[in-house]
Design a protein around this motif. Structure first.
Motif, PDB file in Angstrom:
ATOM      1  N   HIS A   1      -7.569  17.463   2.677  1.00  0.00           N
ATOM      2  CA  HIS A   1      -8.530  18.033   3.672  1.00  0.00           C
ATOM      3  C   HIS A   1     -10.047  17.975   3.117  1.00  0.00           C
ATOM      4  CE1 HIS A   1      -5.272  19.691   6.339  1.00  0.00           C
ATOM      5  NE2 HIS A   1      -4.858  20.029   5.216  1.00  0.00           N
ATOM      6  N   HIS A   2     -10.116  17.424   2.053  1.00  0.00           N
ATOM      7  CA  HIS A   2     -11.323  17.357   1.421  1.00  0.00           C
ATOM      8  C   HIS A   2     -11.769  15.808   1.158  1.00  0.00           C
ATOM      9  CE1 HIS A   2     -11.198  21.943   0.810  1.00  0.00           C
ATOM     10  NE2 HIS A   2      -9.994  21.643   0.602  1.00  0.00           N
ATOM     11  N   PRO A   3     -13.000  15.642   1.670  1.00  0.00           N
ATOM     12  CA  PRO A   3     -13.471  14.193   1.522  1.00  0.00           C
ATOM     13  C   PRO A   3     -13.995  14.059   0.124  1.00  0.00           C
ATOM     14  CG  PRO A   3     -14.898  15.411   3.116  1.00  0.00           C
ATOM     15  CD  PRO A   3     -13.911  16.380   2.549  1.00  0.00           C
ATOM     16  N   ARG A   4     -13.648  12.679  -0.324  1.00  0.00           N
ATOM     17  CA  ARG A   4     -13.987  12.300  -1.630  1.00  0.00           C
ATOM     18  C   ARG A   4     -14.093  10.748  -1.557  1.00  0.00           C
ATOM     19  NH1 ARG A   4     -10.548  13.318  -7.310  1.00  0.00           N
ATOM     20  NH2 ARG A   4     -11.749  11.757  -8.422  1.00  0.00           N
ATOM     21  N   PRO A   5     -15.135  10.381  -2.432  1.00  0.00           N
ATOM     22  CA  PRO A   5     -15.393   8.948  -2.215  1.00  0.00           C
ATOM     23  C   PRO A   5     -14.020   8.066  -2.907  1.00  0.00           C
ATOM     24  CG  PRO A   5     -17.293   9.970  -3.383  1.00  0.00           C
ATOM     25  CD  PRO A   5     -15.994  11.039  -2.910  1.00  0.00           C
ATOM     26  N   SER A   6     -13.708   6.845  -2.670  1.00  0.00           N
ATOM     27  CA  SER A   6     -12.713   5.939  -2.885  1.00  0.00           C
ATOM     28  C   SER A   6     -12.863   5.870  -4.640  1.00  0.00           C
ATOM     29  CB  SER A   6     -12.709   4.650  -2.263  1.00  0.00           C
ATOM     30  OG  SER A   6     -12.520   4.757  -1.067  1.00  0.00           O
ATOM     31  N   LEU A   7     -11.691   5.548  -5.204  1.00  0.00           N
ATOM     32  CA  LEU A   7     -11.831   5.823  -6.521  1.00  0.00           C
ATOM     33  C   LEU A   7     -10.949   4.586  -7.191  1.00  0.00           C
ATOM     34  CD1 LEU A   7     -12.154   7.669  -9.174  1.00  0.00           C
ATOM     35  CD2 LEU A   7     -10.015   8.702  -8.490  1.00  0.00           C
TER      36      LEU A   7
ATOM     37  N   ALA B   1       0.740  -1.197  -0.118  1.00  0.00           N
ATOM     38  CA  ALA B   1      -0.035  -0.030  -0.064  1.00  0.00           C
ATOM     39  C   ALA B   1       0.938   1.250   0.021  1.00  0.00           C
ATOM     40  CB  ALA B   1      -0.937  -0.098   1.245  1.00  0.00           C
ATOM     41  N   TYR B   2       0.414   2.314  -0.623  1.00  0.00           N
ATOM     42  CA  TYR B   2       0.948   3.591  -0.594  1.00  0.00           C
ATOM     43  C   TYR B   2       0.265   4.642   0.101  1.00  0.00           C
ATOM     44  CZ  TYR B   2       3.919   1.892  -4.402  1.00  0.00           C
ATOM     45  OH  TYR B   2       4.781   1.242  -5.188  1.00  0.00           O
ATOM     46  N   VAL B   3       0.996   5.424   0.624  1.00  0.00           N
ATOM     47  CA  VAL B   3       0.377   6.852   1.255  1.00  0.00           C
ATOM     48  C   VAL B   3       1.012   7.904   0.368  1.00  0.00           C
ATOM     49  CG1 VAL B   3       0.185   8.406   3.167  1.00  0.00           C
ATOM     50  CG2 VAL B   3       0.118   5.904   3.569  1.00  0.00           C
ATOM     51  N   MET B   4       0.093   8.784   0.058  1.00  0.00           N
ATOM     52  CA  MET B   4       0.872  10.082  -0.721  1.00  0.00           C
ATOM     53  C   MET B   4       0.028  11.213  -0.379  1.00  0.00           C
ATOM     54  SD  MET B   4      -0.589   9.968  -4.820  1.00  0.00           S
ATOM     55  CE  MET B   4       0.114   8.305  -5.139  1.00  0.00           C
ATOM     56  N   GLY B   5       0.583  12.112  -0.545  1.00  0.00           N
ATOM     57  CA  GLY B   5       0.029  13.743  -0.279  1.00  0.00           C
ATOM     58  C   GLY B   5      -0.947  14.115  -1.358  1.00  0.00           C
ATOM     59  N   ARG B   6      -1.768  15.172  -0.904  1.00  0.00           N
ATOM     60  CA  ARG B   6      -2.748  15.650  -1.931  1.00  0.00           C
ATOM     61  C   ARG B   6      -1.968  16.160  -3.297  1.00  0.00           C
ATOM     62  NH1 ARG B   6      -7.890  18.480  -2.447  1.00  0.00           N
ATOM     63  NH2 ARG B   6      -7.758  19.065  -4.746  1.00  0.00           N
ATOM     64  N   ARG B   7      -0.762  16.931  -2.998  1.00  0.00           N
ATOM     65  CA  ARG B   7      -0.337  17.552  -4.159  1.00  0.00           C
ATOM     66  C   ARG B   7       0.369  16.638  -5.053  1.00  0.00           C
ATOM     67  NH1 ARG B   7       3.859  22.219  -2.608  1.00  0.00           N
ATOM     68  NH2 ARG B   7       1.880  23.098  -1.803  1.00  0.00           N
ATOM     69  N   MET B   8       0.884  15.287  -4.563  1.00  0.00           N
ATOM     70  CA  MET B   8       1.329  14.198  -5.473  1.00  0.00           C
ATOM     71  C   MET B   8       0.234  13.672  -6.248  1.00  0.00           C
ATOM     72  SD  MET B   8       3.633  11.177  -4.798  1.00  0.00           S
ATOM     73  CE  MET B   8       4.123   9.861  -6.240  1.00  0.00           C
ATOM     74  N   PHE B   9      -1.006  13.528  -5.653  1.00  0.00           N
ATOM     75  CA  PHE B   9      -2.057  13.000  -6.398  1.00  0.00           C
ATOM     76  C   PHE B   9      -2.523  14.174  -7.475  1.00  0.00           C
ATOM     77  CE2 PHE B   9      -6.750  12.323  -6.960  1.00  0.00           C
ATOM     78  CZ  PHE B   9      -6.550  10.958  -7.515  1.00  0.00           C
ATOM     79  N   GLY B  10      -2.452  15.344  -6.818  1.00  0.00           N
ATOM     80  CA  GLY B  10      -2.672  16.668  -7.991  1.00  0.00           C
ATOM     81  C   GLY B  10      -4.393  16.848  -7.937  1.00  0.00           C
ATOM     82  N   GLY B  11      -4.742  17.907  -8.584  1.00  0.00           N
ATOM     83  CA  GLY B  11      -6.197  18.252  -8.862  1.00  0.00           C
ATOM     84  C   GLY B  11      -6.391  19.417  -8.025  1.00  0.00           C
ATOM     85  N   GLY B  12      -5.331  20.151  -7.523  1.00  0.00           N
ATOM     86  CA  GLY B  12      -5.383  21.504  -6.964  1.00  0.00           C
ATOM     87  C   GLY B  12      -5.339  21.336  -5.425  1.00  0.00           C
ATOM     88  N   ASP B  13      -5.711  22.266  -4.606  1.00  0.00           N
ATOM     89  CA  ASP B  13      -5.506  22.105  -3.248  1.00  0.00           C
ATOM     90  C   ASP B  13      -6.887  22.248  -2.594  1.00  0.00           C
ATOM     91  OD1 ASP B  13      -2.643  22.225  -3.210  1.00  0.00           O
ATOM     92  OD2 ASP B  13      -2.704  24.214  -3.385  1.00  0.00           O
TER      93      ASP B  13
ATOM     94  N   GLY C   1      -5.768  -2.558 -10.390  1.00  0.00           N
ATOM     95  CA  GLY C   1      -5.476  -2.966  -8.944  1.00  0.00           C
ATOM     96  C   GLY C   1      -5.217  -2.013  -8.261  1.00  0.00           C
ATOM     97  N   THR C   2      -5.081  -0.445  -8.716  1.00  0.00           N
ATOM     98  CA  THR C   2      -5.066   0.721  -7.710  1.00  0.00           C
ATOM     99  C   THR C   2      -6.301   1.179  -7.361  1.00  0.00           C
ATOM    100  OG1 THR C   2      -2.937   1.233  -9.013  1.00  0.00           O
ATOM    101  CG2 THR C   2      -3.994   2.923  -7.815  1.00  0.00           C
ATOM    102  N   ASP C   3      -6.355   1.303  -6.113  1.00  0.00           N
ATOM    103  CA  ASP C   3      -7.685   2.051  -5.467  1.00  0.00           C
ATOM    104  C   ASP C   3      -7.105   3.360  -4.891  1.00  0.00           C
ATOM    105  OD1 ASP C   3      -9.304   0.013  -6.495  1.00  0.00           O
ATOM    106  OD2 ASP C   3      -9.325  -1.125  -4.656  1.00  0.00           O
ATOM    107  N   PHE C   4      -7.646   4.271  -5.141  1.00  0.00           N
ATOM    108  CA  PHE C   4      -7.303   5.396  -4.366  1.00  0.00           C
ATOM    109  C   PHE C   4      -8.565   5.792  -3.198  1.00  0.00           C
ATOM    110  CE2 PHE C   4      -5.304   6.721  -8.426  1.00  0.00           C
ATOM    111  CZ  PHE C   4      -3.920   6.910  -8.126  1.00  0.00           C
ATOM    112  N   HIS C   5      -7.876   5.836  -1.994  1.00  0.00           N
ATOM    113  CA  HIS C   5      -8.671   6.326  -0.839  1.00  0.00           C
ATOM    114  C   HIS C   5      -8.454   7.542  -0.056  1.00  0.00           C
ATOM    115  CE1 HIS C   5     -10.297   2.236  -0.962  1.00  0.00           C
ATOM    116  NE2 HIS C   5      -8.794   1.745  -0.823  1.00  0.00           N
ATOM    117  N   PHE C   6      -9.240   8.350   0.045  1.00  0.00           N
ATOM    118  CA  PHE C   6      -8.880   9.773   0.308  1.00  0.00           C
ATOM    119  C   PHE C   6      -9.161   9.974   2.039  1.00  0.00           C
ATOM    120  CE2 PHE C   6      -9.995   9.583  -4.046  1.00  0.00           C
ATOM    121  CZ  PHE C   6      -9.013  10.152  -4.543  1.00  0.00           C
TER     122      PHE C   6
END
Lengths: 211, 211
Positions: free
Chosen positions: B109-115, B71-83, B120-125
């Motif tokens: 800081h902003h909730p979002r449904p899992s993607l 599993a990975y953990v990443m910051g919002r900025r790495m995932f992208g899509g603005g702040d 096999g990649t599932d993004f969870h926020f």
């Protein structure tokens, strides 16, 4: 013409001296930790007239760094004795038989007669700039290397002027958090990695400085 | 419990991203040069669905860094899509089949449904902080590693919190001159060098983070 080399220990956060450098504490707070690998190397201890220490990779690195040096250039702060005019009783940090055993050209704003010491070290004091000091060191070194001994400010000046051929970093896994950074103001420096020597606690990486 | 790892490319002057980072230029000016060694490695290219590249030491380093990650953990900025709040059309930089192939926990800081994505990649926020994200990643990884993927801010937060077990630096012989420093604010970090892998152009050094 002589190769101009430089080797220096650097913390993982980029410092070659700690904060609060002073005449009493020239390496700054925590700065001595940069050199622990060196103090433990038998080749360094032998060079400095001390017994003991460890043989091994770090000692080989020290040996390679010093064995072909025909002259050193160092900054006033590394030679010590304050920043102002000379107190002629100051004969360097290294006692009566310094470890260099070659001519050493000291950058300073204050003239001083040359200072021959035991064991082959002659300190010469150069007041007309880094190019002149290097020129004199090249003449003294003949076919051997000229090493920029330090401190950080002297190394940075020679790197910025494009006068260094090879730079060896001893990358020490400590954080100093503040102090003197080696690469400040050197954003245009271009390097090519030429050799990596893994030591037991630090990594020795050699770079060729590109024009 | 899972080992928590982190590997990141760093310039010789200590930066992990160049200056003037923006949504258009997330690595900052010159920052892409940090990753040239990576883009040339066939294992990285394979992971990213591209052909070609070089086998060799760098590729082995990439393989080792990713093959045991659960599993990975990443910051919002790495995932992208603005702040700010999410534009739900943003699905990351990596297209429809991202290279992670495991759950990825994105700090925001902003909730979002899992993607869920292809391959096999599932993004969870995760909106309740770095400890929670790591806890969720550990559960997802089981016995495999959790990797802190970046960016620099996420890595620094996990290092500062003492939550990283091993840090691998890819030391790239370039100067960025400005940008984001990895070790700012981490003066208390204590590391022990455990492995050095000389690559052809960069040096890969692994450190154990001491308590």
């Amino acid at each position: 013409m002589s190769t101009v080399t430089c080797q220096i220990s650097i913390s993982l956060d980029g410092y070659v001296a700690g904060p609060d450098q002073s005449l009493q504490d020239p390496l700054g707070r925590g700065g001595l930790r940069l050199h622990e690998w060196l103090f433990a190397a038998d080749r360094w201890r032998e060079q400095h007239g001390e017994s003991g220490g460890e043989a091994g990779v770090d000692s080989q690195v020290v040996d390679e760094a010093i064995r072909d040096v025909g002259a050193y250039v160092m900054g006033r702060r590394m030679f010590g004795g304050g920043d102002g005019p000379w107190d002629l009783t100051w004969r360097g940090w290294w006692g009566e038989e310094p470890p260099f055993r070659t001519p050493v050209f000291v950058l300073t704003h204050h003239p001083r007669p040359s200072l021959p010491m035991a064991g082959g070290t002659d300190f010469h004091f150069v007041t007309d700039g880094i190019h002149s000091a290097l020129e004199q060191a090249r003449k003294a070194a003949g076919d051997r290397e000229v090493a920029i001994a330090g401190g950080a400010s002297a190394v940075r000046q020679y790197l910025a002027a494009g006068l260094v051929d090879t730079l060896q970093l001893h990358v020490v896994p400590i954080m100093l958090g503040a102090g003197e950074r080696l690469f400040d103001g050197l954003a245009d420096l271009r390097l090519k990695q030429t050799r990596v020597v893994p030591g037991p606690t630090v990594t020795h990486v050699t770079y060729r400085v590109l024009p």
